[in-house]
Enzyme design. Structure first.
Site, mmCIF file in Angstrom:
data_model
loop_
_atom_site.group_PDB
_atom_site.id
_atom_site.type_symbol
_atom_site.label_atom_id
_atom_site.label_comp_id
_atom_site.label_asym_id
_atom_site.label_seq_id
_atom_site.Cartn_x
_atom_site.Cartn_y
_atom_site.Cartn_z
ATOM 1 N N MET A 113 0.825 -1.208 0.000
ATOM 2 C CA MET A 113 0.000 0.000 0.000
ATOM 3 C C MET A 113 0.857 1.254 0.000
ATOM 4 O O MET A 113 0.509 2.254 -0.624
ATOM 5 C CB MET A 113 -0.968 0.002 1.193
ATOM 6 C CG MET A 113 -2.030 -1.080 1.104
ATOM 7 S SD MET A 113 -3.001 -1.024 -0.431
ATOM 8 C CE MET A 113 -3.728 0.600 -0.339
ATOM 9 N N GLU A 114 1.997 1.198 0.666
ATOM 10 C CA GLU A 114 2.910 2.335 0.657
ATOM 11 C C GLU A 114 3.451 2.583 -0.746
ATOM 12 O O GLU A 114 3.541 3.730 -1.197
ATOM 13 C CB GLU A 114 4.051 2.103 1.658
ATOM 14 C CG GLU A 114 3.641 2.220 3.105
ATOM 15 C CD GLU A 114 2.779 1.075 3.644
ATOM 16 O OE1 GLU A 114 2.199 1.240 4.724
ATOM 17 O OE2 GLU A 114 2.686 0.011 2.985
ATOM 18 N N ASP A 128 -0.523 18.011 -11.128
ATOM 19 C CA ASP A 128 -0.690 19.315 -10.489
ATOM 20 C C ASP A 128 0.280 20.349 -11.047
ATOM 21 O O ASP A 128 -0.104 21.486 -11.317
ATOM 22 C CB ASP A 128 -0.499 19.195 -8.977
ATOM 23 C CG ASP A 128 -0.666 20.531 -8.290
ATOM 24 O OD1 ASP A 128 -1.719 21.169 -8.469
ATOM 25 O OD2 ASP A 128 0.274 20.948 -7.579
#
Length: 165
Positions: A113-114, A128
């Site tokens: 998950m990391e 972004d």
């Protein structure tokens, strides 16, 4: 199929108790890709994006994201990472940037998950920093490449096997 471990018999969600599991070395790598316009690709490649060094910032963001995984995913354990590395490959033929995040620890639970959070955060950071040039960028194909350690052992992603019904 494996049984779900994050639910009690009554259906309520719980964090899995891992206290009896032995500490072992665990490592995982995840990948994902962002498709960008030729303009964005050139700006990232040539280090001319107005917001600065896109891949340098995305690398740091990916590491920070991996470290904060347990704050984002409710039932994940806090994992003391011993290493986190984020790398990028740029493909001019497809105007794509592929990120790979590799995480490791010595602990009672894995670091998949990391790695997934790290790669996702890195790709979101690219979006972004470049959205002023291209709002149509597409992030996708995020998955575990490989993991090792713990009871479930070694896993290597095989796209052909995943596409079988």
């Amino acid at each position: 199929m494996a049984e779900f471990t994050h639910f009690k018999k009554d259906g309520s969600a719980v964090m899995v108790d891992v206290h009896e599991k032995p500490d072992t070395y665990r490592v995982a790598s995840a990948t994902g890709t962002i498709q960008v316009s030729p303009e964005v690709f050139a700006a990232v490649r040539d280090h001319t994006a107005k917001k600065g060094d896109v891949l340098g910032v995305a690398r740091l963001a990916g590491i920070m994201g991996a470290k904060k995984n347990a704050e984002l995913i409710p039932l994940c354990h806090i994992v003391p990472l011993t290493n986190c590395e984020v790398t990028f490959t740029m493909d001019e033929n497809t105007n794509s940037i592929t990120a790979v995040c590799t995480t490791s620890c010595v602990g009672k639970t894995g670091v998949e998950m990391e790695a997934l959070t790290g790669v996702s955060t890195a790709l979101l950071t690219i979006y972004d920093m470049c959205k002023a040039m291209d709002r149509g960028m597409e992030i996708g194909d995020i998955h575990i490449l490989e993991k090792d350690g713990g009871k479930s052992g070694h896993y290597i992603y095989d796209k052909e096997k995943r596409q079988e019904p």
